[in-house]
Design a protein around this motif. Sequence first.
Motif, PDB file in Angstrom:
ATOM      1  N   LEU A   1       1.079  -0.691   4.900  1.00  0.00           N
ATOM      2  CA  LEU A   1       1.075  -0.516   6.350  1.00  0.00           C
ATOM      3  C   LEU A   1       2.467  -0.640   6.951  1.00  0.00           C
ATOM      4  CD1 LEU A   1      -2.104  -2.538   7.335  1.00  0.00           C
ATOM      5  CD2 LEU A   1      -1.787  -0.085   7.503  1.00  0.00           C
ATOM      6  N   TRP A   2       3.332  -1.443   6.337  1.00  0.00           N
ATOM      7  CA  TRP A   2       4.641  -1.720   6.932  1.00  0.00           C
ATOM      8  C   TRP A   2       5.761  -0.852   6.370  1.00  0.00           C
ATOM      9  CZ3 TRP A   2       1.053  -5.641   6.403  1.00  0.00           C
ATOM     10  CH2 TRP A   2       0.720  -6.301   7.582  1.00  0.00           C
ATOM     11  N   GLN A   3       5.459   0.078   5.520  1.00  0.00           N
ATOM     12  CA  GLN A   3       6.531   0.801   4.848  1.00  0.00           C
ATOM     13  C   GLN A   3       7.114   1.896   5.727  1.00  0.00           C
ATOM     14  OE1 GLN A   3       7.732  -0.486   2.189  1.00  0.00           O
ATOM     15  NE2 GLN A   3       6.060  -1.971   2.311  1.00  0.00           N
ATOM     16  N   GLN A   4       8.446   2.024   5.678  1.00  0.00           N
ATOM     17  CA  GLN A   4       9.130   3.049   6.458  1.00  0.00           C
ATOM     18  C   GLN A   4       9.596   4.212   5.594  1.00  0.00           C
ATOM     19  OE1 GLN A   4       9.229   3.108   9.669  1.00  0.00           O
ATOM     20  NE2 GLN A   4       8.162   1.145   9.722  1.00  0.00           N
ATOM     21  N   ASN A   5       9.638   3.981   4.283  1.00  0.00           N
ATOM     22  CA  ASN A   5      10.151   4.990   3.365  1.00  0.00           C
ATOM     23  C   ASN A   5       8.958   5.657   2.684  1.00  0.00           C
ATOM     24  OD1 ASN A   5      10.898   5.936   0.656  1.00  0.00           O
ATOM     25  ND2 ASN A   5      12.939   5.244   1.202  1.00  0.00           N
ATOM     26  N   ILE A   6       8.967   6.981   2.647  1.00  0.00           N
ATOM     27  CA  ILE A   6       7.788   7.692   2.151  1.00  0.00           C
ATOM     28  C   ILE A   6       7.530   7.377   0.672  1.00  0.00           C
ATOM     29  CG2 ILE A   6       9.061   9.819   1.587  1.00  0.00           C
ATOM     30  CD1 ILE A   6       5.628   9.965   3.122  1.00  0.00           C
ATOM     31  N   LYS A   7       8.631   7.177  -0.106  1.00  0.00           N
ATOM     32  CA  LYS A   7       8.428   6.882  -1.527  1.00  0.00           C
ATOM     33  C   LYS A   7       7.821   5.489  -1.712  1.00  0.00           C
ATOM     34  CE  LYS A   7      12.030   8.347  -4.248  1.00  0.00           C
ATOM     35  NZ  LYS A   7      13.501   8.498  -4.336  1.00  0.00           N
ATOM     36  N   ARG A   8       8.284   4.540  -0.897  1.00  0.00           N
ATOM     37  CA  ARG A   8       7.697   3.193  -0.989  1.00  0.00           C
ATOM     38  C   ARG A   8       6.232   3.219  -0.562  1.00  0.00           C
ATOM     39  NH1 ARG A   8      11.451  -0.982  -1.800  1.00  0.00           N
ATOM     40  NH2 ARG A   8       9.944  -2.639  -1.435  1.00  0.00           N
ATOM     41  N   LEU A   9       5.960   4.008   0.497  1.00  0.00           N
ATOM     42  CA  LEU A   9       4.586   4.119   0.964  1.00  0.00           C
ATOM     43  C   LEU A   9       3.688   4.652  -0.152  1.00  0.00           C
ATOM     44  CD1 LEU A   9       3.120   4.621   4.151  1.00  0.00           C
ATOM     45  CD2 LEU A   9       2.701   6.643   2.830  1.00  0.00           C
ATOM     46  N   LEU A  10       4.173   5.723  -0.804  1.00  0.00           N
ATOM     47  CA  LEU A  10       3.360   6.295  -1.878  1.00  0.00           C
ATOM     48  C   LEU A  10       3.284   5.347  -3.064  1.00  0.00           C
ATOM     49  CD1 LEU A  10       4.448  10.022  -1.668  1.00  0.00           C
ATOM     50  CD2 LEU A  10       2.237   9.068  -1.092  1.00  0.00           C
ATOM     51  N   ALA A  11       4.314   4.517  -3.252  1.00  0.00           N
ATOM     52  CA  ALA A  11       4.267   3.539  -4.338  1.00  0.00           C
ATOM     53  C   ALA A  11       3.144   2.545  -4.111  1.00  0.00           C
ATOM     54  CB  ALA A  11       5.601   2.807  -4.437  1.00  0.00           C
ATOM     55  N   TYR A  12       3.091   1.977  -2.888  1.00  0.00           N
ATOM     56  CA  TYR A  12       2.012   1.020  -2.610  1.00  0.00           C
ATOM     57  C   TYR A  12       0.661   1.719  -2.647  1.00  0.00           C
ATOM     58  CZ  TYR A  12       5.080  -2.856  -1.672  1.00  0.00           C
ATOM     59  OH  TYR A  12       5.985  -3.864  -1.821  1.00  0.00           O
ATOM     60  N   SER A  13       0.633   2.963  -2.165  1.00  0.00           N
ATOM     61  CA  SER A  13      -0.645   3.672  -2.214  1.00  0.00           C
ATOM     62  C   SER A  13      -1.061   3.893  -3.663  1.00  0.00           C
ATOM     63  CB  SER A  13      -0.530   4.982  -1.443  1.00  0.00           C
ATOM     64  OG  SER A  13      -0.738   6.089  -2.248  1.00  0.00           O
ATOM     65  N   SER A  14      -0.091   4.095  -4.557  1.00  0.00           N
ATOM     66  CA  SER A  14      -0.489   4.304  -5.952  1.00  0.00           C
ATOM     67  C   SER A  14      -0.957   2.998  -6.597  1.00  0.00           C
ATOM     68  CB  SER A  14       0.644   4.938  -6.753  1.00  0.00           C
ATOM     69  OG  SER A  14       1.492   3.957  -7.257  1.00  0.00           O
ATOM     70  N   ILE A  15      -0.428   1.855  -6.115  1.00  0.00           N
ATOM     71  CA  ILE A  15      -0.968   0.574  -6.596  1.00  0.00           C
ATOM     72  C   ILE A  15      -2.429   0.455  -6.171  1.00  0.00           C
ATOM     73  CG2 ILE A  15      -0.813  -1.930  -6.319  1.00  0.00           C
ATOM     74  CD1 ILE A  15       2.201  -1.574  -5.955  1.00  0.00           C
ATOM     75  N   ALA A  16      -2.689   0.825  -4.916  1.00  0.00           N
ATOM     76  CA  ALA A  16      -4.067   0.755  -4.422  1.00  0.00           C
ATOM     77  C   ALA A  16      -4.974   1.679  -5.223  1.00  0.00           C
ATOM     78  CB  ALA A  16      -4.096   1.131  -2.943  1.00  0.00           C
ATOM     79  N   HIS A  17      -4.463   2.885  -5.530  1.00  0.00           N
ATOM     80  CA  HIS A  17      -5.298   3.815  -6.292  1.00  0.00           C
ATOM     81  C   HIS A  17      -5.565   3.307  -7.694  1.00  0.00           C
ATOM     82  CE1 HIS A  17      -5.952   7.227  -3.643  1.00  0.00           C
ATOM     83  NE2 HIS A  17      -4.819   6.858  -3.072  1.00  0.00           N
ATOM     84  N   ALA A  18      -4.573   2.617  -8.282  1.00  0.00           N
ATOM     85  CA  ALA A  18      -4.824   2.003  -9.591  1.00  0.00           C
ATOM     86  C   ALA A  18      -5.985   1.027  -9.487  1.00  0.00           C
ATOM     87  CB  ALA A  18      -3.567   1.301 -10.083  1.00  0.00           C
ATOM     88  N   GLY A  19      -6.063   0.328  -8.349  1.00  0.00           N
ATOM     89  CA  GLY A  19      -7.186  -0.586  -8.136  1.00  0.00           C
ATOM     90  C   GLY A  19      -8.513   0.153  -8.125  1.00  0.00           C
ATOM     91  N   TYR A  20      -8.563   1.285  -7.382  1.00  0.00           N
ATOM     92  CA  TYR A  20      -9.816   2.051  -7.349  1.00  0.00           C
ATOM     93  C   TYR A  20     -10.195   2.511  -8.759  1.00  0.00           C
ATOM     94  CZ  TYR A  20      -8.714   2.542  -2.342  1.00  0.00           C
ATOM     95  OH  TYR A  20      -8.404   2.299  -1.030  1.00  0.00           O
ATOM     96  N   ILE A  21      -9.192   3.022  -9.505  1.00  0.00           N
ATOM     97  CA  ILE A  21      -9.499   3.556 -10.839  1.00  0.00           C
ATOM     98  C   ILE A  21      -9.982   2.434 -11.748  1.00  0.00           C
ATOM     99  CG2 ILE A  21      -8.583   4.816 -12.807  1.00  0.00           C
ATOM    100  CD1 ILE A  21      -6.563   6.105 -11.005  1.00  0.00           C
TER     101      ILE A  21
END
Lengths: 167, 495
Positions: B305-325
């Motif tokens: 939620l707090w990320q300003q950089n698109i790569k960091r945002l996608l990094a955290y989103s990929s951590i979340a997706h690892a959780g779903y998987i």
Amino acid sequence: MVTYLFILFATLAIAAALAMVLNRSTVNSALFLVLNMLSIAGIYLLLKAQFLAVVQVLVYAGAIMVLFLFVIMLLNVEDEEAVLDKINFRYIISVILGVVVLSYLLYIAGSMADALPPVAEDMAQVGTVEAIGDELFSTYILPLEITAILLTAAVVGAIMMAQHKFK
Amino acid sequence: MVEHIINSISHLYPEIAITLTLCVALIADLVLKKESHAIGWIVLGGLVITGVLVVAQTGRELSIFSDMLAVDPFAVFFKIMLLIASVLVVLFSMQSRELIDYVDRIGEYYMLILGMILGMFLMVGATNVLLMYLAFELTSICSYVLAGFTRRSLKSAEASMKYIVYGAVSSGIMLYGISLLVGITGAVSIYGINEALAAGVEQPLVLLVAGLMILVGLGFKIAIVPFHFWAPDVYEGAPITITAYLAVASKIAAFAMTVRFFKVAFLDNGVDIAGALPLVDAFNWSVILAVMAALAMIVGNLVALWQQNIKRLLAYSSIAHAGYILMGLVVLTDEGVSAIMIYVFIYLFMNMGAFYVAMLVSNKLGTEQIDDYKGLGRRAPLESVAMTVFLVALTGLPPTAGFIAKLFIFGAAINAGWLLLVLIAGIMTIVSLFYYMRVVRNMFLFEPQEEAGLLNFGLSSKIILMVMLVPTLIFGVYFTPVLEFARNSIQIFGL
């Protein structure tokens, strides 16, 4: 006897590892690492893995550590310190006391003589050079080849990383 | 023995093709002109040939090199996924502006990418802990160097350094765990480990410790909480092409290895597979995995939620997706595994797509800040719409394919009775909507600055974009082929 030796080597390995991490001087650290590797080689010998023990001494304690020391000494030479200057009465006493305590501990530990299970007869056969060569080039041929690729990649990577100047 | 080895080689053609491409790329680098992307095309050719050889393996189910490697539908499925990801990344690399400055080193770049592919192919099929570790390490070493490829950027050097330190520690811990496991079971192939565990082990505590230690290594590669600390910095510092590759391909390979290892080594084959139970009663793997999955979803989504950089945002989103998987693995049923495969298939297209748009924007505007995306909807309509679709898919809303992915994985978890986990996942999906939509809002709800004109990205980039956009949309509506493909591929050798 085996128990004595095992406890000696194991203590030495752990102590040397700790000393390596805690020591301020890099050269001393490297020398402690050698001691650590030698004691582990001793444990391999107790397990009747002769080949592993020899390789451990030749490759790790020998070749790799010499390289380590070379680099450290080239980059980071300190003033010479004579060992004799440091030695005084207190050192001698503490060394003697240490040896006494250690041998007493070993003596106590040795009374639990059956603490270690004996090495099985067929396990002793596994450790020979012939047996390892046989396995390496039949069962483990694929991992062996993959190791080659792994090393190639590591070399290419290391060269790329280490290059100081590039256009 | 010799016959066995020769016979095994005939099932190793894809890996051999990759190795040959690797050698050719390394040598071609010395001969060919650097500016012409020639090496990139050679690598693409090699990957296409590999693809044909992989597809030719369809339907085989056997174990080669004395139980080192399995060639089964499960491995073939993941190899195809990895190849699609690799082809896309090579195409990205040929367009990336970041890499142009390093054109002298481009041969090594492709060579290391091929090394990673080889490592991941072996990770997907490895059935021997020794080969598992070697493959894991091959993938890691190549990716450490690639993360620091753009060396003049300090962030890239930092990324590489952090990645090496975290990677070395976690793979060391994993190696220790493996050695403990081999010590108590006396076997190196996962089938042998399974037999030994089925017969019962004397030291359940050591088994627990060994299992946890191995999980550290695997968790690092998947970037799951609490082993995720490297991910944001590495993803931010590495060149975008490599970030995309790490977020998609190496994650997929690590999941494949984890699934195979857990299913073959730790499950009781005697019990009905659909309701298979872990072998060791004293230790409940499912709960540990479930906690890790829940933490990954919570931490990944909230911090994003707090990320300003698109790569960091996608990094955290990929951590979340690892959780779903990982939820699919918690279930440990065939339904869970096929849900993982569907998720991975769709995740590949949507995540690669998001990274591609981020790369295009960074090529043109030289920025990765989300604030600089303001008004992009007017300046680059197609790319902005595509990005919106990818982000909606990553959130998991219909009619995109992301919805299907989430549907099956949530369904598998509900069927297995993990209601609390699904509840957390549902809440976190809503949270994720906020940060994905922030990018969309910046693109469409702000006017571009006066002097900013239309951005022209060229035809080839539009075609590549379509390659990812079309599956993301089509599989959201017509998903039967993915479903069939995944369900036909769950057969793991030895189960």
